[in-house]
Design a protein around this motif. Structure first.
Motif, PDB file in Angstrom:
ATOM      1  N   VAL A  80      20.052  64.574 -69.882  1.00 37.29           N
ATOM      2  CA  VAL A  80      19.222  65.565 -69.663  1.00 37.29           C
ATOM      3  C   VAL A  80      20.198  66.481 -68.849  1.00 37.29           C
ATOM      4  CG1 VAL A  80      16.860  64.445 -69.424  1.00 37.29           C
ATOM      5  CG2 VAL A  80      18.504  64.473 -67.303  1.00 37.29           C
ATOM      6  N   THR A  81      19.908  67.778 -68.824  1.00 44.91           N
ATOM      7  CA  THR A  81      20.653  68.572 -68.036  1.00 44.91           C
ATOM      8  C   THR A  81      19.831  69.745 -67.456  1.00 44.91           C
ATOM      9  OG1 THR A  81      22.712  70.132 -68.318  1.00 44.91           O
ATOM     10  CG2 THR A  81      20.861  70.299 -70.135  1.00 44.91           C
ATOM     11  N   LYS A  82      20.251  70.513 -66.761  1.00 43.12           N
ATOM     12  CA  LYS A  82      19.365  71.143 -65.838  1.00 43.12           C
ATOM     13  C   LYS A  82      19.729  72.867 -66.418  1.00 43.12           C
ATOM     14  CE  LYS A  82      18.655  69.778 -61.118  1.00 43.12           C
ATOM     15  NZ  LYS A  82      19.161  69.863 -59.708  1.00 43.12           N
ATOM     16  N   ARG A  83      18.700  73.515 -66.679  1.00 43.95           N
ATOM     17  CA  ARG A  83      18.911  74.781 -67.288  1.00 43.95           C
ATOM     18  C   ARG A  83      17.812  75.750 -66.588  1.00 43.95           C
ATOM     19  NH1 ARG A  83      22.866  72.946 -68.449  1.00 43.95           N
ATOM     20  NH2 ARG A  83      24.065  73.164 -70.681  1.00 43.95           N
ATOM     21  N   THR A  84      18.128  77.154 -66.646  1.00 51.25           N
ATOM     22  CA  THR A  84      16.944  78.223 -66.332  1.00 51.25           C
ATOM     23  C   THR A  84      16.343  78.703 -67.570  1.00 51.25           C
ATOM     24  OG1 THR A  84      18.119  78.911 -64.397  1.00 51.25           O
ATOM     25  CG2 THR A  84      16.736  80.619 -65.567  1.00 51.25           C
ATOM     26  N   ILE A  85      15.061  78.648 -67.557  1.00 56.93           N
ATOM     27  CA  ILE A  85      14.191  79.113 -68.905  1.00 56.93           C
ATOM     28  C   ILE A  85      13.572  80.182 -68.328  1.00 56.93           C
ATOM     29  CG2 ILE A  85      12.400  78.298 -70.322  1.00 56.93           C
ATOM     30  CD1 ILE A  85      12.994  75.383 -69.661  1.00 56.93           C
ATOM     31  N   PHE A  86      13.361  81.219 -69.206  1.00 57.04           N
ATOM     32  CA  PHE A  86      12.543  82.407 -69.381  1.00 57.04           C
ATOM     33  C   PHE A  86      11.121  82.238 -70.177  1.00 57.04           C
ATOM     34  CE2 PHE A  86      11.409  86.597 -71.374  1.00 57.04           C
ATOM     35  CZ  PHE A  86      11.041  87.150 -70.395  1.00 57.04           C
ATOM     36  N   LYS A  87      10.156  82.538 -69.722  1.00 60.71           N
ATOM     37  CA  LYS A  87       8.924  82.613 -70.730  1.00 60.71           C
ATOM     38  C   LYS A  87       8.277  83.804 -70.296  1.00 60.71           C
ATOM     39  CE  LYS A  87       8.140  77.607 -70.892  1.00 60.71           C
ATOM     40  NZ  LYS A  87       8.226  77.680 -72.534  1.00 60.71           N
ATOM     41  N   GLY A  88       7.649  84.589 -71.410  1.00 58.41           N
ATOM     42  CA  GLY A  88       6.797  85.738 -71.104  1.00 58.41           C
ATOM     43  C   GLY A  88       5.682  85.726 -72.252  1.00 58.41           C
ATOM     44  N   VAL A  89       4.660  86.729 -71.773  1.00 59.00           N
ATOM     45  CA  VAL A  89       3.665  86.963 -72.617  1.00 59.00           C
ATOM     46  C   VAL A  89       3.259  88.255 -72.555  1.00 59.00           C
ATOM     47  CG1 VAL A  89       1.154  86.452 -73.003  1.00 59.00           C
ATOM     48  CG2 VAL A  89       2.602  84.663 -72.516  1.00 59.00           C
ATOM     49  N   TRP A 141       2.666  88.660 -77.916  1.00 57.51           N
ATOM     50  CA  TRP A 141       4.137  88.286 -78.212  1.00 57.51           C
ATOM     51  C   TRP A 141       4.481  87.411 -77.031  1.00 57.51           C
ATOM     52  CZ3 TRP A 141       8.697  91.335 -76.066  1.00 57.51           C
ATOM     53  CH2 TRP A 141      10.006  90.740 -76.347  1.00 57.51           C
ATOM     54  N   ASN A 142       5.036  86.096 -77.528  1.00 56.67           N
ATOM     55  CA  ASN A 142       5.440  85.191 -76.409  1.00 56.67           C
ATOM     56  C   ASN A 142       6.818  84.831 -76.833  1.00 56.67           C
ATOM     57  OD1 ASN A 142       4.806  81.722 -76.239  1.00 56.67           O
ATOM     58  ND2 ASN A 142       5.558  83.085 -74.667  1.00 56.67           N
ATOM     59  N   PRO A 143       7.850  85.597 -75.989  1.00 53.23           N
ATOM     60  CA  PRO A 143       9.202  85.124 -76.080  1.00 53.23           C
ATOM     61  C   PRO A 143       9.667  84.035 -75.111  1.00 53.23           C
ATOM     62  CG  PRO A 143       8.892  86.934 -74.580  1.00 53.23           C
ATOM     63  CD  PRO A 143       7.610  86.626 -75.026  1.00 53.23           C
ATOM     64  N   ASN A 144      10.524  82.955 -75.424  1.00 52.22           N
ATOM     65  CA  ASN A 144      10.910  82.061 -74.763  1.00 52.22           C
ATOM     66  C   ASN A 144      12.757  81.949 -74.885  1.00 52.22           C
ATOM     67  OD1 ASN A 144       8.451  80.221 -74.277  1.00 52.22           O
ATOM     68  ND2 ASN A 144       8.327  81.140 -76.100  1.00 52.22           N
ATOM     69  N   TYR A 145      13.437  81.821 -73.833  1.00 54.13           N
ATOM     70  CA  TYR A 145      14.847  81.778 -73.821  1.00 54.13           C
ATOM     71  C   TYR A 145      15.374  80.599 -72.932  1.00 54.13           C
ATOM     72  CZ  TYR A 145      19.465  83.383 -74.116  1.00 54.13           C
ATOM     73  OH  TYR A 145      20.807  83.703 -74.415  1.00 54.13           O
ATOM     74  N   ILE A 146      16.313  80.010 -73.498  1.00 51.98           N
ATOM     75  CA  ILE A 146      16.978  78.965 -72.449  1.00 51.98           C
ATOM     76  C   ILE A 146      18.371  79.539 -72.203  1.00 51.98           C
ATOM     77  CG2 ILE A 146      17.881  76.731 -72.319  1.00 51.98           C
ATOM     78  CD1 ILE A 146      15.414  75.693 -73.581  1.00 51.98           C
ATOM     79  N   PHE A 147      18.789  79.777 -71.085  1.00 57.47           N
ATOM     80  CA  PHE A 147      19.926  80.248 -70.523  1.00 57.47           C
ATOM     81  C   PHE A 147      21.029  78.900 -70.573  1.00 57.47           C
ATOM     82  CE2 PHE A 147      17.114  83.270 -68.664  1.00 57.47           C
ATOM     83  CZ  PHE A 147      17.936  84.341 -69.099  1.00 57.47           C
TER      84      PHE A 147
END
Length: 195
Positions: A62-71, A88-94
């Motif tokens: 496992v690793t730590k990441r910042t996740i963006f979620k929107g609606v 629209w539901n965008p998702n992004y992992i930095f």
């Protein structure tokens, strides 16, 4: 192994409505950042690295990441008895690398976009809107996977409701989130009592 970690959320939400094209429209939007979230990372798996020594257990998969979620969506109606929703539901992992399977295992991209286009509902006026039928088409990009959902139901009172819905899944087994269920379409029956 993952330690107990405080997970921080920060985000914004807004909604408004307005009159346009001789009808009322509702707009809503919200998004948030999820900090210090543990996500699976195959590149840090002891098996992937060929490590057998317990002294090297910092590779815990496992690793730590910042996740963006929107609606973001808009809702309105047409022909008086039909309502619709575009969504629209965008998702992004930095900082995604090749070992992080989210958001889309089969894609090298760090973004996954889900769309509800359209979500339609018809309420029959001759039943005082008690009977309805709805259809929702959900799909993702950049790799296509889809869920089709059709439901009909009847509201007997303020407390009782019955419905039946059919879920159809389309996509390759490696495509998230619905491709893995491409041979698991099913029918759902509901009896609801609210109090």
């Amino acid at each position: 192994e993952p330690k107990s970690t405080r997970v921080h959320y920060t985000g914004l939400a807004t909604d408004t409505n307005f009159w346009f094209l001789n009808r009322n429209w509702a707009f809503f939007g919200e998004f948030y950042f999820l900090l210090n979230k543990y996500v699976p990372n195959l590149m840090e798996s002891p098996i992937a690295l060929g490590l057998a020594s317990p002294l090297l257990n910092k590779y815990d998969g496992v690793t730590k990441r910042t996740i963006f979620k929107g609606v973001f969506g808009v809702e309105s109606y047409f022909l008086k008895d039909f309502s619709f929703l575009l969504y629209w539901n965008p998702n992004y992992i930095f900082g995604r690398d090749g070992g992080i399977i989210a958001p889309q295992p089969a894609s090298p991209k760090a973004a996954l976009h889900a769309f509800f286009l359209p979500a339609l509902t018809y309420r029959a006026p001759f039943t005082e809107d008690r009977w309805y039928i709805s259809y929702i088409n959900m799909f993702t990009a950049p790799r296509f996977t889809s869920k089709q959902y059709i439901e009909t139901g009847y509201t007997f009172s303020n407390y009782h409701k019955a419905s039946v819905g059919f879920h159809l899944f389309v996509g390759e087994p490696s495509d998230a989130p619905w491709g893995q269920w491409n041979d698991r379409s099913f029918t759902e029956f509901k009896l609801t009592y609210e109090f």
